[in-house]
Design an enzyme around this catalytic site. Sequence first.
Site, mmCIF file in Angstrom:
data_model
loop_
_atom_site.group_PDB
_atom_site.id
_atom_site.type_symbol
_atom_site.label_atom_id
_atom_site.label_comp_id
_atom_site.label_asym_id
_atom_site.label_seq_id
_atom_site.Cartn_x
_atom_site.Cartn_y
_atom_site.Cartn_z
ATOM 1 N N ARG A 1 0.818 -1.217 0.000
ATOM 2 C CA ARG A 1 0.000 0.000 0.000
ATOM 3 C C ARG A 1 0.850 1.264 0.000
ATOM 4 N NH1 ARG A 1 -5.389 -0.368 0.659
ATOM 5 N NH2 ARG A 1 -6.278 -2.335 1.368
ATOM 6 N N ARG B 1 -23.273 3.941 -7.198
ATOM 7 C CA ARG B 1 -23.578 2.517 -6.998
ATOM 8 C C ARG B 1 -24.824 2.342 -6.147
ATOM 9 N NH1 ARG B 1 -17.753 -0.119 -5.447
ATOM 10 N NH2 ARG B 1 -18.088 1.170 -3.592
ATOM 11 N N ARG C 1 -11.059 8.538 0.798
ATOM 12 C CA ARG C 1 -10.392 7.298 0.390
ATOM 13 C C ARG C 1 -9.467 7.537 -0.806
ATOM 14 N NH1 ARG C 1 -15.094 3.322 -0.789
ATOM 15 N NH2 ARG C 1 -13.398 1.892 -1.312
#
Length: 208
Positions: free
Chosen positions: A86, A120, A161
């Site tokens: 990451r 979504r 995010r």
Amino acid sequence: MNIVLLGAPGAGKGTQAGRIAEKYGLTHISTGDIFRANIKGGTEIGKLAKSYIDAGKLVPDEVTCEIVKGKLAEVSANYMLDGFPRNVFQAEELDKFAKIDLCLNLAVDDKLLMERICGRRMCACGESYHVSTLNGATTCKKCGKELYRREDDNPETVGARLDTYNKQTSPLIGFYEKQGKLATIDCGAMTPEQVFGCVEKVLDKYIK
């Protein structure tokens, strides 16, 4: 062939990972799955990771690296890492105990990612949709239940995010580019099928 799969939230990594693993016979190694398996199994490293998670803290890089190292010792070759590394520190540590042949980067513009994720809609039966294709419908075409938006699929959370990804994970693009191991696919507005077609071209060429 050992691959690192990169891509921001909403880039379609999950979809492509499944297809890549199936066609090329790679073991799909998800960091999240490894964490859950160690925690469920009550391993020492799992207990340590759980102590951080229960305290609402991020699991330290050193602990994450040890968990991945343990998993790779079982697999040894022909795997695809998803969710690890990451950051550059994790990538540098990974190079100490594994040989990565290729980093496959699924690139999508942040604005498109925001629209994709925030649009979504989910159903309790497992089906997922996007508002752009629902034509105003609010129920599942499969079971008829009411569709809902996940709590974290809102602009504020998605923005945070993406910001975290851009600051911590996107530097890996330069890291693997310097090693001559980077292959970037500009997914843009392509369908999952079109993206996988590009993935196949990259991997088939690499294998040859």
